[in-house]
Design a protein around this motif. Structure first.
Motif, short mmCIF file in Angstrom:
data_model
loop_
_atom_site.label_atom_id
_atom_site.label_comp_id
_atom_site.label_asym_id
_atom_site.label_seq_id
_atom_site.Cartn_x
_atom_site.Cartn_y
_atom_site.Cartn_z
N PHE A 1 0.90 -1.21 0.15
CA PHE A 1 0.01 0.03 -0.04
C PHE A 1 1.00 1.11 0.14
O PHE A 1 1.92 1.38 0.53
N SER A 2 0.34 2.30 -0.75
CA SER A 2 1.05 3.54 -0.77
C SER A 2 0.24 4.70 -0.91
O SER A 2 -0.93 4.55 -1.08
N SER A 3 1.00 5.80 -0.54
CA SER A 3 0.19 7.10 -1.09
C SER A 3 0.96 8.10 -1.69
O SER A 3 2.09 8.36 -1.87
N SER A 4 0.16 8.86 -2.60
CA SER A 4 0.82 10.04 -3.57
C SER A 4 -0.37 10.79 -3.52
O SER A 4 -1.25 10.83 -2.99
N TYR A 5 0.22 12.38 -3.99
CA TYR A 5 -0.80 13.34 -3.81
C TYR A 5 -0.89 14.22 -4.91
O TYR A 5 0.15 14.37 -5.92
N THR A 6 -2.06 14.93 -5.16
CA THR A 6 -2.17 15.76 -6.33
C THR A 6 -2.70 16.94 -5.86
O THR A 6 -3.57 16.86 -4.57
N SER A 7 -2.83 18.10 -6.55
CA SER A 7 -3.27 19.15 -6.13
C SER A 7 -4.78 19.49 -6.82
O SER A 7 -5.02 19.45 -8.03
N THR A 8 -5.80 20.15 -6.11
CA THR A 8 -6.73 20.77 -6.63
C THR A 8 -6.84 22.27 -6.42
O THR A 8 -7.95 22.78 -6.50
N ALA A 9 -6.01 22.86 -6.41
CA ALA A 9 -5.93 24.39 -6.38
C ALA A 9 -6.20 24.85 -7.68
O ALA A 9 -5.67 24.34 -8.79
N PRO A 10 -6.90 25.88 -7.82
CA PRO A 10 -7.20 26.72 -8.88
C PRO A 10 -6.20 26.55 -10.08
O PRO A 10 -6.61 26.42 -11.15
N LYS A 11 -5.07 26.97 -9.56
CA LYS A 11 -3.95 27.35 -10.83
C LYS A 11 -3.52 25.99 -11.34
O LYS A 11 -3.02 26.08 -12.32
N ASP A 12 -3.99 24.87 -10.64
CA ASP A 12 -3.49 23.44 -11.45
C ASP A 12 -4.74 22.68 -12.18
O ASP A 12 -4.59 21.77 -12.48
N CYS A 13 -5.87 23.25 -11.99
CA CYS A 13 -7.05 22.77 -12.71
C CYS A 13 -7.64 23.64 -13.85
O CYS A 13 -7.27 24.90 -14.01
N ARG A 14 -8.69 22.99 -14.64
CA ARG A 14 -9.32 23.90 -15.44
C ARG A 14 -10.67 24.32 -14.84
O ARG A 14 -11.51 23.16 -14.42
N THR A 15 -10.99 25.25 -15.08
CA THR A 15 -12.10 25.95 -14.24
C THR A 15 -13.23 26.30 -15.39
O THR A 15 -12.88 26.89 -16.64
N ILE A 16 -14.22 25.57 -15.03
CA ILE A 16 -15.54 25.76 -16.22
C ILE A 16 -16.54 26.47 -15.41
O ILE A 16 -16.94 26.08 -14.24
N GLY A 17 -16.83 27.59 -15.89
CA GLY A 17 -17.88 28.40 -15.26
C GLY A 17 -17.28 29.63 -14.43
O GLY A 17 -15.94 29.69 -14.53
N SER B 1 -19.96 26.43 -10.64
CA SER B 1 -18.54 26.46 -11.27
C SER B 1 -17.99 24.84 -11.10
O SER B 1 -18.32 24.16 -10.19
N THR B 2 -17.28 24.61 -11.93
CA THR B 2 -16.63 22.94 -11.84
C THR B 2 -15.06 23.02 -12.26
O THR B 2 -14.71 23.94 -13.12
N GLN B 3 -14.30 22.31 -11.50
CA GLN B 3 -12.85 22.33 -11.67
C GLN B 3 -12.66 21.03 -11.92
O GLN B 3 -12.96 20.00 -11.41
N VAL B 4 -11.73 20.76 -13.05
CA VAL B 4 -11.29 19.68 -13.66
C VAL B 4 -9.81 19.56 -13.34
O VAL B 4 -9.12 20.27 -13.90
N CYS B 5 -9.57 18.69 -12.71
CA CYS B 5 -8.08 18.61 -11.97
C CYS B 5 -7.50 17.34 -12.27
O CYS B 5 -8.02 16.20 -11.95
N PRO B 6 -6.16 17.26 -12.74
CA PRO B 6 -5.52 15.84 -13.08
C PRO B 6 -5.16 15.12 -11.87
O PRO B 6 -4.91 15.75 -10.68
N GLY B 7 -5.52 13.90 -11.90
CA GLY B 7 -5.18 13.02 -10.91
C GLY B 7 -4.13 11.82 -11.26
O GLY B 7 -3.06 12.41 -11.77
N GLN B 8 -4.30 10.62 -10.73
CA GLN B 8 -3.52 9.59 -10.93
C GLN B 8 -4.04 8.51 -12.24
O GLN B 8 -5.31 8.25 -12.16
N SER B 9 -3.08 7.84 -12.69
CA SER B 9 -3.74 6.68 -13.56
C SER B 9 -4.54 7.10 -14.67
O SER B 9 -5.47 6.23 -14.64
N GLY B 10 -4.56 8.43 -15.01
CA GLY B 10 -5.45 8.57 -16.05
C GLY B 10 -6.61 9.26 -15.64
O GLY B 10 -7.59 9.32 -16.53
N LEU B 11 -6.96 9.27 -14.34
CA LEU B 11 -8.33 9.61 -13.45
C LEU B 11 -8.06 11.28 -13.50
O LEU B 11 -7.15 11.93 -13.19
#
Length: 207
Positions: A33-49, A57-67
């Motif tokens: 088992f392991s942990s990794s981290y991603t950001s959902t800060a506005p600067k790292d995401c694409r904002t819709i609305g 409004s909706t934010q689409v943020c890059p995750g892991q493994s294509g999610l």
């Protein structure tokens, strides 16, 4: 030196063979088992609305493994879902799993994985407590809570809540809940689990 009897040699030899055999089997079956981290800060995401107090409004943020992580906001309340695309995430149960009080999420998503494959996310939420306003500002105080959400394959939904104030080891409890419950959790059938001590944030979220 007089040699030991054959019977006395047999027991250690058999034990060594037993240990050697299981030594080969156990690592093959063990899971890492392991942990990794991603950001959902506005600067790292694409904002819709248009983000705002009354605007959706909706934010689409890059995750892991294509999610991707999709955060939707309206009337100062957020929902968080995950999918291969924004459209797929919007169809998941998590996209409809909001809380009654005003709320927001922190900008860090913890991805819990086994053998490198993510199966759950852990995210910190702040739940507004309007019944206990700040004495200086009069604004609602925010109560911290961790939410564990299961990932595909299968539906995406909340699995467990851990109160951030009532439990000093909230992060450890969240990881344990993810590891033990997320993969077998049945969305729509199983009830979201409250792990550890129940505090104000969990109480507000479960209303």
């Amino acid at each position: 030196m007089k040699p030991l009897p054959h019977r006395q040699l047999a027991v250690p030899a058999a034990t060594a063979l037993f240990v050697a055999a299981f030594g080969l089997i156990l690592p093959a079956n063990a899971q890492t088992f392991s942990s990794s981290y991603t950001s959902t800060a506005p600067k790292d995401c694409r904002t819709i609305g248009k983000p705002g107090a009354q605007d959706d409004s909706t934010q689409v943020c890059p995750g892991q493994s294509g999610l991707v992580v999709v955060i939707s906001e309206g009337d100062l309340r957020q929902t968080v879902s995950v999918g291969r695309t924004r459209e797929a995430a919007a169809k998941e149960p998590a996209a409809e799993s909001g809380f009654g009080p005003f709320n927001s999420t922190a900008n860090t998503v913890e991805w819990r994985a086994v053998d490198g494959k993510p199966f759950a996310i852990i995210q910190r939420w702040l739940i507004a407590d309007i019944d206990n306003p700040d004495k200086k500002t009069g604004n609602p105080t925010s109560k911290p809570m961790l939410a564990v959400t299961r990932l595909p394959p299968g539906p995406v939904c909340h699995v467990a809540y851990i109160d951030g104030q009532a439990n000093r080891n909230a992060n450890e409890l969240a990881r344990q809940a993810a590891d033990e419950f997320a993969r077998d959790f049945k969305c729509g059938k199983d009830e979201v689990k409250v792990i550890g001590e129940k505090g104000a944030a969990v109480g507000l979220a479960k209303r």
